[in-house]
Design a protein around this motif. Structure first.
Motif, PDB file in Angstrom:
ATOM      1  N   GLU A 198      -4.282  11.311   3.596  1.00  0.00           N
ATOM      2  CA  GLU A 198      -5.465  11.154   4.447  1.00  0.00           C
ATOM      3  C   GLU A 198      -6.633  10.682   3.584  1.00  0.00           C
ATOM      4  OE1 GLU A 198      -5.883  11.484   7.766  1.00  0.00           O
ATOM      5  OE2 GLU A 198      -3.713  11.770   7.869  1.00  0.00           O
ATOM      6  N   GLY A 199      -7.498   9.872   4.136  1.00  0.00           N
ATOM      7  CA  GLY A 199      -8.694   9.419   3.434  1.00  0.00           C
ATOM      8  C   GLY A 199      -8.417   8.362   2.376  1.00  0.00           C
ATOM      9  N   ARG A 200      -7.273   7.748   2.412  1.00  0.00           N
ATOM     10  CA  ARG A 200      -6.908   6.758   1.399  1.00  0.00           C
ATOM     11  C   ARG A 200      -7.746   5.496   1.539  1.00  0.00           C
ATOM     12  NH1 ARG A 200      -1.791   3.875   3.507  1.00  0.00           N
ATOM     13  NH2 ARG A 200      -2.333   3.700   5.676  1.00  0.00           N
ATOM     14  N   PHE A 201      -7.926   4.773   0.445  1.00  0.00           N
ATOM     15  CA  PHE A 201      -8.760   3.571   0.412  1.00  0.00           C
ATOM     16  C   PHE A 201      -7.916   2.306   0.290  1.00  0.00           C
ATOM     17  CE2 PHE A 201     -11.928   0.748  -1.730  1.00  0.00           C
ATOM     18  CZ  PHE A 201     -12.865   0.757  -0.709  1.00  0.00           C
ATOM     19  N   GLY A 202      -6.625   2.452   0.047  1.00  0.00           N
ATOM     20  CA  GLY A 202      -5.725   1.324  -0.163  1.00  0.00           C
ATOM     21  C   GLY A 202      -5.730   0.287   0.942  1.00  0.00           C
ATOM     22  N   ILE A 253       0.871  -1.169   0.000  1.00  0.00           N
ATOM     23  CA  ILE A 253       0.000   0.000   0.000  1.00  0.00           C
ATOM     24  C   ILE A 253       0.908   1.220   0.000  1.00  0.00           C
ATOM     25  CG2 ILE A 253      -1.824   1.235   1.225  1.00  0.00           C
ATOM     26  CD1 ILE A 253      -2.503  -1.571   2.456  1.00  0.00           C
ATOM     27  N   ALA A 254       0.953   1.909  -1.129  1.00  0.00           N
ATOM     28  CA  ALA A 254       1.912   3.002  -1.304  1.00  0.00           C
ATOM     29  C   ALA A 254       1.358   4.375  -0.922  1.00  0.00           C
ATOM     30  CB  ALA A 254       2.407   3.034  -2.745  1.00  0.00           C
ATOM     31  N   SER A 255       0.063   4.541  -0.928  1.00  0.00           N
ATOM     32  CA  SER A 255      -0.524   5.844  -0.624  1.00  0.00           C
ATOM     33  C   SER A 255      -0.347   6.193   0.851  1.00  0.00           C
ATOM     34  CB  SER A 255      -2.016   5.843  -0.957  1.00  0.00           C
ATOM     35  OG  SER A 255      -2.611   7.057  -0.567  1.00  0.00           O
ATOM     36  N   THR A 256      -0.026   7.454   1.124  1.00  0.00           N
ATOM     37  CA  THR A 256       0.127   7.907   2.507  1.00  0.00           C
ATOM     38  C   THR A 256      -0.813   9.071   2.829  1.00  0.00           C
ATOM     39  OG1 THR A 256       1.911   9.407   1.881  1.00  0.00           O
ATOM     40  CG2 THR A 256       2.542   7.196   2.613  1.00  0.00           C
ATOM     41  N   ARG A 262       2.761   3.189   7.604  1.00  0.00           N
ATOM     42  CA  ARG A 262       3.191   2.674   8.902  1.00  0.00           C
ATOM     43  C   ARG A 262       4.690   2.460   8.972  1.00  0.00           C
ATOM     44  NH1 ARG A 262      -1.348  -1.813  10.422  1.00  0.00           N
ATOM     45  NH2 ARG A 262      -3.100  -0.373  10.476  1.00  0.00           N
ATOM     46  N   SER A 263       5.310   2.244   7.837  1.00  0.00           N
ATOM     47  CA  SER A 263       6.743   1.959   7.849  1.00  0.00           C
ATOM     48  C   SER A 263       7.566   3.103   7.263  1.00  0.00           C
ATOM     49  CB  SER A 263       7.015   0.672   7.072  1.00  0.00           C
ATOM     50  OG  SER A 263       6.615   0.821   5.737  1.00  0.00           O
ATOM     51  N   ARG A 264       7.001   4.295   7.215  1.00  0.00           N
ATOM     52  CA  ARG A 264       7.719   5.446   6.664  1.00  0.00           C
ATOM     53  C   ARG A 264       8.934   5.765   7.511  1.00  0.00           C
ATOM     54  NH1 ARG A 264       4.213  10.521   4.857  1.00  0.00           N
ATOM     55  NH2 ARG A 264       6.169  11.146   3.963  1.00  0.00           N
ATOM     56  N   ARG A 265       9.994   6.070   6.846  1.00  0.00           N
ATOM     57  CA  ARG A 265      11.205   6.490   7.533  1.00  0.00           C
ATOM     58  C   ARG A 265      11.203   8.002   7.624  1.00  0.00           C
ATOM     59  NH1 ARG A 265      16.074   3.499   4.671  1.00  0.00           N
ATOM     60  NH2 ARG A 265      16.568   2.391   6.548  1.00  0.00           N
ATOM     61  N   ARG A 266      11.766   8.485   8.671  1.00  0.00           N
ATOM     62  CA  ARG A 266      11.882   9.930   8.808  1.00  0.00           C
ATOM     63  C   ARG A 266      12.994  10.424   7.889  1.00  0.00           C
ATOM     64  NH1 ARG A 266      11.400  11.275  15.191  1.00  0.00           N
ATOM     65  NH2 ARG A 266       9.354  10.370  15.456  1.00  0.00           N
ATOM     66  N   PRO A 267      12.824  11.630   7.331  1.00  0.00           N
ATOM     67  CA  PRO A 267      13.913  12.167   6.509  1.00  0.00           C
ATOM     68  C   PRO A 267      15.171  12.325   7.351  1.00  0.00           C
ATOM     69  CG  PRO A 267      11.935  13.530   6.337  1.00  0.00           C
ATOM     70  CD  PRO A 267      11.685  12.507   7.405  1.00  0.00           C
ATOM     71  N   ARG A 268      16.299  12.183   6.722  1.00  0.00           N
ATOM     72  CA  ARG A 268      17.557  12.352   7.445  1.00  0.00           C
ATOM     73  C   ARG A 268      17.654  13.781   7.967  1.00  0.00           C
ATOM     74  NH1 ARG A 268      21.756   9.166   3.523  1.00  0.00           N
ATOM     75  NH2 ARG A 268      20.543   7.255   3.454  1.00  0.00           N
ATOM     76  N   SER A 269      18.277  13.919   9.109  1.00  0.00           N
ATOM     77  CA  SER A 269      18.334  15.238   9.737  1.00  0.00           C
ATOM     78  C   SER A 269      19.011  16.252   8.816  1.00  0.00           C
ATOM     79  CB  SER A 269      19.103  15.147  11.056  1.00  0.00           C
ATOM     80  OG  SER A 269      20.415  14.703  10.827  1.00  0.00           O
ATOM     81  N   GLY A 270      18.401  17.417   8.734  1.00  0.00           N
ATOM     82  CA  GLY A 270      18.967  18.494   7.942  1.00  0.00           C
ATOM     83  C   GLY A 270      18.684  18.400   6.453  1.00  0.00           C
TER      84      GLY A 270
END
Length: 64
Positions: A17-21, A12-15, A47-55
């Motif tokens: 709001e209101g997604r149907f995936g 499920i690639a959509s992130t 659910r498994s999104r990584r945070r962007p690297r700092s900076g």
């Protein structure tokens, strides 16, 4: 389940709001599991999104 069970990943690639995936992905996984010879996993990018690297910021398109 046999030793030769087919492994399937539902991604499920959509992130947004209101997604149907997730609804469709979960339904499909349940249908596949009922088959008996299929191992289905749901992978949700939200659910498994990584945070962007700092900076660092994510690239954006600049207006012309």
């Amino acid at each position: 389940m046999t030793e030769t069970a087919l492994r399937v990943a539902i991604i499920i690639a959509s992130t947004r709001e209101g997604r149907f995936g997730p609804t469709v992905g979960t339904w499909f996984a349940e249908q596949a599991r009922q088959h008996g010879d299929i191992v289905a996993d749901v992978v949700d990018s939200r659910r498994s999104r990584r945070r962007p690297r700092s900076g660092r910021r994510r690239p954006t398109l600049s207006p012309r």
